[in-house]
Design a protein around this motif. Structure first.
Motif: not given
Length: 160
Positions: A55-61
């Motif tokens: 989730i962190r990877e896909v929401t980092q932006e």
């Protein structure tokens, strides 16, 4: 005062439908905490740590989104995070009865917590983590149902 919302769930794994709700919630609230539930009653495919990482990877932006995890009562977690709102996604009418019970219990536990229901984008109205896992388990294409990093993680899990 900052408007903080918690978007709780198991996210096993996160789907494009979840991501749609996160992105839209981030436009409504100043800060959104995606809270991964550790439920000892369930046998998840991904560990809590793996789910948090994905989730962190896909929401980092998305600058106003934070990813965390919890166990226990959601109302206690919400108090600890100094939030006053809960985001819940609705896919279809079948979700509504459960979500109404959820929101009613939340209101019973704390009258100051508001639950915001967000209808998922129509293209994801059929989508659930369970369906994604089932399709992936048998080698089906889930590329348009989950972010690419999640698709790769599913392949790794099912290749074992």
């Amino acid at each position: 005062m900052k408007k903080v919302a918690v978007y709780p769930g198991s996210f096993d794994p996160i789907t494009q439908g979840h991501l749609d709700i996160i992105q839209r919630g981030a436009r409504v609230f100043d800060h959104v905490v995606v809270a991964v539930l550790h439920n000892s009653q369930k046998k998840p495919l991904f560990t809590v740590e793996e789910r948090v990482h994905l989730i962190r990877e896909v929401t980092q932006e998305i600058g106003n989104v934070e990813v965390d995890h919890f166990e226990g009562l959601l109302v206690d977690y919400i108090h600890n995070r100094k939030a006053t709102n809960v985001i819940r996604g609705l896919r279809a009418i079948t979700d509504f009865e459960y979500e109404l019970q959820f929101a009613s219990m939340m209101k019973k536990l704390d009258v100051n917590i508001e639950t915001l229901f967000m209808m998922t984008n129509n293209q994801y109205s059929f989508l659930s983590s369970g369906i994604v896992k089932e399709v992936a388990q048998y080698g089906g294409d889930v590329g348009n149902l989950v972010p690419a990093i999640v698709e790769e993680a599913l392949k790794q899990k099912y290749m074992k």
